[in-house]
Design a protein around this motif. Structure first.
Motif, PDB file in Angstrom:
ATOM      1  N   ASP A  40      66.450  48.676  49.641  1.00 34.03           N
ATOM      2  CA  ASP A  40      66.601  49.700  50.552  1.00 34.03           C
ATOM      3  C   ASP A  40      66.854  49.261  51.840  1.00 34.03           C
ATOM      4  OD1 ASP A  40      65.549  53.013  50.595  1.00 34.03           O
ATOM      5  OD2 ASP A  40      65.852  51.942  52.640  1.00 34.03           O
ATOM      6  N   THR A  41      67.833  50.008  52.728  1.00 33.32           N
ATOM      7  CA  THR A  41      68.357  49.412  53.867  1.00 33.32           C
ATOM      8  C   THR A  41      67.190  49.890  55.089  1.00 33.32           C
ATOM      9  OG1 THR A  41      69.883  51.352  54.513  1.00 33.32           O
ATOM     10  CG2 THR A  41      70.745  49.474  53.416  1.00 33.32           C
ATOM     11  N   GLY A  42      66.378  50.699  54.573  1.00 34.29           N
ATOM     12  CA  GLY A  42      65.770  51.482  55.595  1.00 34.29           C
ATOM     13  C   GLY A  42      66.080  52.340  56.601  1.00 34.29           C
ATOM     14  N   ALA A  43      67.363  52.923  56.125  1.00 37.15           N
ATOM     15  CA  ALA A  43      68.085  53.756  57.247  1.00 37.15           C
ATOM     16  C   ALA A  43      67.353  55.146  57.165  1.00 37.15           C
ATOM     17  CB  ALA A  43      69.595  54.234  56.419  1.00 37.15           C
ATOM     18  N   ALA A  44      67.225  55.655  58.242  1.00 35.15           N
ATOM     19  CA  ALA A  44      66.283  56.676  58.557  1.00 35.15           C
ATOM     20  C   ALA A  44      66.938  58.083  58.136  1.00 35.15           C
ATOM     21  CB  ALA A  44      65.922  56.976  59.826  1.00 35.15           C
ATOM     22  N   SER A  45      68.369  57.975  57.993  1.00 34.15           N
ATOM     23  CA  SER A  45      69.009  59.190  57.396  1.00 34.15           C
ATOM     24  C   SER A  45      70.215  58.576  56.762  1.00 34.15           C
ATOM     25  CB  SER A  45      69.535  60.174  58.515  1.00 34.15           C
ATOM     26  OG  SER A  45      70.508  59.521  59.341  1.00 34.15           O
ATOM     27  N   GLY A  46      70.783  59.395  55.675  1.00 31.55           N
ATOM     28  CA  GLY A  46      72.000  58.881  55.152  1.00 31.55           C
ATOM     29  C   GLY A  46      71.591  58.020  53.881  1.00 31.55           C
ATOM     30  N   GLU A  47      72.602  57.162  53.481  1.00 30.75           N
ATOM     31  CA  GLU A  47      72.508  56.816  52.339  1.00 30.75           C
ATOM     32  C   GLU A  47      71.753  55.468  52.462  1.00 30.75           C
ATOM     33  OE1 GLU A  47      71.862  55.515  48.662  1.00 30.75           O
ATOM     34  OE2 GLU A  47      72.969  57.592  48.917  1.00 30.75           O
ATOM     35  N   SER A  48      70.615  55.070  51.752  1.00 34.14           N
ATOM     36  CA  SER A  48      69.693  53.903  52.107  1.00 34.14           C
ATOM     37  C   SER A  48      69.755  52.934  51.115  1.00 34.14           C
ATOM     38  CB  SER A  48      68.311  54.288  52.468  1.00 34.14           C
ATOM     39  OG  SER A  48      67.560  54.752  51.217  1.00 34.14           O
ATOM     40  N   ARG A  49      70.487  53.155  49.792  1.00 32.85           N
ATOM     41  CA  ARG A  49      70.188  52.414  48.676  1.00 32.85           C
ATOM     42  C   ARG A  49      71.358  51.195  49.024  1.00 32.85           C
ATOM     43  NH1 ARG A  49      71.877  55.835  43.628  1.00 32.85           N
ATOM     44  NH2 ARG A  49      71.406  57.529  45.075  1.00 32.85           N
ATOM     45  N   ASN A  50      70.815  49.870  48.541  1.00 28.88           N
ATOM     46  CA  ASN A  50      71.459  48.767  48.736  1.00 28.88           C
ATOM     47  C   ASN A  50      71.788  47.786  47.423  1.00 28.88           C
ATOM     48  OD1 ASN A  50      72.757  47.066  50.467  1.00 28.88           O
ATOM     49  ND2 ASN A  50      71.154  46.110  50.903  1.00 28.88           N
ATOM     50  N   PHE A  51      70.793  47.871  46.398  1.00 27.61           N
ATOM     51  CA  PHE A  51      70.968  47.401  45.362  1.00 27.61           C
ATOM     52  C   PHE A  51      70.127  48.146  44.301  1.00 27.61           C
ATOM     53  CE2 PHE A  51      70.472  44.284  41.947  1.00 27.61           C
ATOM     54  CZ  PHE A  51      71.405  43.205  42.051  1.00 27.61           C
ATOM     55  N   TYR A  63      73.729  53.003  35.492  1.00 29.41           N
ATOM     56  CA  TYR A  63      74.425  52.875  36.905  1.00 29.41           C
ATOM     57  C   TYR A  63      73.689  51.590  37.701  1.00 29.41           C
ATOM     58  CZ  TYR A  63      75.933  57.621  36.312  1.00 29.41           C
ATOM     59  OH  TYR A  63      76.667  58.776  35.878  1.00 29.41           O
ATOM     60  N   PHE A  64      74.693  51.067  38.282  1.00 27.09           N
ATOM     61  CA  PHE A  64      74.225  49.771  39.227  1.00 27.09           C
ATOM     62  C   PHE A  64      75.349  49.868  40.501  1.00 27.09           C
ATOM     63  CE2 PHE A  64      74.989  44.928  39.591  1.00 27.09           C
ATOM     64  CZ  PHE A  64      74.285  44.839  40.863  1.00 27.09           C
ATOM     65  N   ASP A  65      74.497  50.260  41.593  1.00 23.76           N
ATOM     66  CA  ASP A  65      75.050  50.734  42.916  1.00 23.76           C
ATOM     67  C   ASP A  65      74.469  49.583  43.574  1.00 23.76           C
ATOM     68  OD1 ASP A  65      75.836  53.122  42.176  1.00 23.76           O
ATOM     69  OD2 ASP A  65      74.092  54.088  42.756  1.00 23.76           O
ATOM     70  N   THR A  66      75.187  49.123  44.666  1.00 26.20           N
ATOM     71  CA  THR A  66      75.091  48.096  45.818  1.00 26.20           C
ATOM     72  C   THR A  66      75.817  48.773  47.109  1.00 26.20           C
ATOM     73  OG1 THR A  66      77.134  46.915  45.235  1.00 26.20           O
ATOM     74  CG2 THR A  66      74.896  46.174  44.304  1.00 26.20           C
ATOM     75  N   ALA A  67      75.128  48.442  48.265  1.00 23.07           N
ATOM     76  CA  ALA A  67      75.767  48.876  49.428  1.00 23.07           C
ATOM     77  C   ALA A  67      76.148  50.341  49.770  1.00 23.07           C
ATOM     78  CB  ALA A  67      76.812  47.932  49.993  1.00 23.07           C
ATOM     79  N   GLY A  68      75.444  50.964  49.070  1.00 19.27           N
ATOM     80  CA  GLY A  68      75.617  52.486  48.986  1.00 19.27           C
ATOM     81  C   GLY A  68      75.683  53.121  47.493  1.00 19.27           C
ATOM     82  N   CYS A  69      76.263  54.386  47.447  1.00 14.01           N
ATOM     83  CA  CYS A  69      76.242  55.098  46.285  1.00 14.01           C
ATOM     84  C   CYS A  69      77.693  55.678  45.791  1.00 14.01           C
ATOM     85  CB  CYS A  69      75.234  56.091  46.125  1.00 14.01           C
ATOM     86  SG  CYS A  69      75.195  57.182  44.946  1.00 14.01           S
ATOM     87  N   GLY A 114      82.704  44.750  37.475  1.00 12.26           N
ATOM     88  CA  GLY A 114      83.809  45.651  38.067  1.00 12.26           C
ATOM     89  C   GLY A 114      84.254  44.560  39.394  1.00 12.26           C
ATOM     90  N   LEU A 115      85.125  44.848  39.913  1.00 12.92           N
ATOM     91  CA  LEU A 115      85.576  44.000  41.222  1.00 12.92           C
ATOM     92  C   LEU A 115      85.715  45.072  42.342  1.00 12.92           C
ATOM     93  CD1 LEU A 115      88.337  41.740  39.776  1.00 12.92           C
ATOM     94  CD2 LEU A 115      86.249  41.161  40.745  1.00 12.92           C
ATOM     95  N   GLY A 116      85.671  44.672  43.574  1.00 12.63           N
ATOM     96  CA  GLY A 116      85.804  45.425  44.763  1.00 12.63           C
ATOM     97  C   GLY A 116      84.683  46.024  45.654  1.00 12.63           C
ATOM     98  N   ALA A 117      83.569  45.482  45.049  1.00 16.92           N
ATOM     99  CA  ALA A 117      82.002  45.937  45.761  1.00 16.92           C
ATOM    100  C   ALA A 117      81.937  45.642  47.292  1.00 16.92           C
ATOM    101  CB  ALA A 117      81.024  45.231  44.882  1.00 16.92           C
ATOM    102  N   ALA A 118      81.719  46.478  47.756  1.00 17.01           N
ATOM    103  CA  ALA A 118      81.429  46.330  49.473  1.00 17.01           C
ATOM    104  C   ALA A 118      80.260  45.279  49.596  1.00 17.01           C
ATOM    105  CB  ALA A 118      80.918  47.643  50.096  1.00 17.01           C
ATOM    106  N   PRO A 119      80.256  44.638  50.728  1.00 14.05           N
ATOM    107  CA  PRO A 119      79.121  43.703  51.071  1.00 14.05           C
ATOM    108  C   PRO A 119      77.706  44.522  51.068  1.00 14.05           C
ATOM    109  CG  PRO A 119      80.956  43.539  52.449  1.00 14.05           C
ATOM    110  CD  PRO A 119      81.272  44.811  51.992  1.00 14.05           C
ATOM    111  N   LEU A 120      76.684  43.504  50.685  1.00 15.80           N
ATOM    112  CA  LEU A 120      75.395  44.017  50.785  1.00 15.80           C
ATOM    113  C   LEU A 120      74.969  44.274  52.314  1.00 15.80           C
ATOM    114  CD1 LEU A 120      73.638  41.863  48.329  1.00 15.80           C
ATOM    115  CD2 LEU A 120      73.991  44.321  48.309  1.00 15.80           C
ATOM    116  N   LYS A 121      74.417  45.366  52.664  1.00 12.66           N
ATOM    117  CA  LYS A 121      73.571  45.609  53.918  1.00 12.66           C
ATOM    118  C   LYS A 121      72.263  44.648  53.899  1.00 12.66           C
ATOM    119  CE  LYS A 121      76.047  49.880  53.755  1.00 12.66           C
ATOM    120  NZ  LYS A 121      75.844  51.403  53.780  1.00 12.66           N
TER     121      LYS A 121
END
Length: 173
Positions: A40-51, A63-69, A114-121
Motif C-alpha cells: 500500500d502507498t498509504g494514500a489517505a484518499s484515492g487509490e492506494s494499491r501499489n503491488f 489480477y496483478f496490479d501495480t502503481a494503481g488499479c 505484459g509491458l507498459g507498467a507504470a513505475p512503483l510508488k
C-alpha cells in the motif's frame, strides 16, 4: 508488516523491480473478492494499491496490479479456466515487476505477461492474506511468502516452484 512504514521496501520503488513468490491453497469459496498480497502507498484518499494480487477475483480472473488499479499501465490479468489452479490444492505463484514488464508465473511456468507498467510508488504498508485493515481476506491458506527487491530469473522461479527454499535464492537481475 510494520517495517513497511519504516522503509523496508524502499529499494523496490527505487529499482522499480520486485518479485513476490508464494504458495496458495484456495478454499472452496473461490472465486471470490480477495487479496493475497497488498503493498500500500498509504494514500489517505484515492487509490492506494501499489503491488496487489487477486487470486482469483469473483469473475475467475487472476489480477496483478501495480502503481494503481485497473488500467493498461497498472494491470495484467487472465482468466484461469482450470479451478484446481486456485482452489483445492497447493499452487506456486510468482509475481514479477521489472520496470515496464510484469509477469505472473504459475507452478514454475510463465503464465501471463505484459509491458507498459507504470513505475512503483512509495510503499508504506504491506498486507498479507487481505487488503488494508483485513478487507477482502483470502479464503484459503498462503505459505512461504517471499519478497525480493529485484526481478528473479526464470531458473530461480522454477526452483522455487520445485520446492527450493526462498532463502536459497540470493541473486536477481
Amino acid at each position: 508488516v510494520d517495517a513497511a512504514s519504516r522503509g523496508a521496501f524502499d529499494r523496490m520503488q527505487a529499482l522499480d523491480r520486485a518479485t513476490v513468490s508464494l504458495w496458495a491453497f484456495g478454499g472452496p469459496e473461490l472465486p471470490a473478492p480477495n487479496c493475497v498480497i497488498w503493498f500500500d502507498t498509504g494514500a489517505a484518499s484515492g487509490e492506494s494499491r501499489n503491488f496487489m494480487v487477486h487470486l482469483p477475483w469473483s469473475d475467475g480472473v487472476i489480477y496483478f496490479d501495480t502503481a494503481g488499479c485497473c488500467e493498461g499501465d497498472t494491470r495484467i490479468s487472465r482468466q484461469e479456466i482450470d479451478s484446481t489452479m486456485w482452489r483445492g490444492r497447493w499452487n506456486h505463484y510468482a509475481f514479477l515487476k521489472d520496470g515496464p514488464r510484469k509477469e505472473i508465473w504459475q507452478n514454475g511456468r510463465l503464465w501471463q505477461s505484459g509491458l507498459g507498467a507504470a513505475p512503483l510508488k512509495a510503499i508504506k504498508s504491506l498486507w498479507l492474506g487481505s487488503g488494508p485493515e483485513g478487507t477482502s481476506a483470502y479464503p484459503g491458506q498462503i505459505d512461504e511468502v517471499a519478497v525480493w527487491a529485484g526481478a528473479l530469473a526464470k531458473a530461480d522461479i522454477e526452483a522455487l516452484a520445485g520446492g527450493m527454499a526462498a532463502s536459497a535464492i540470493g541473486s536477481y537481475r
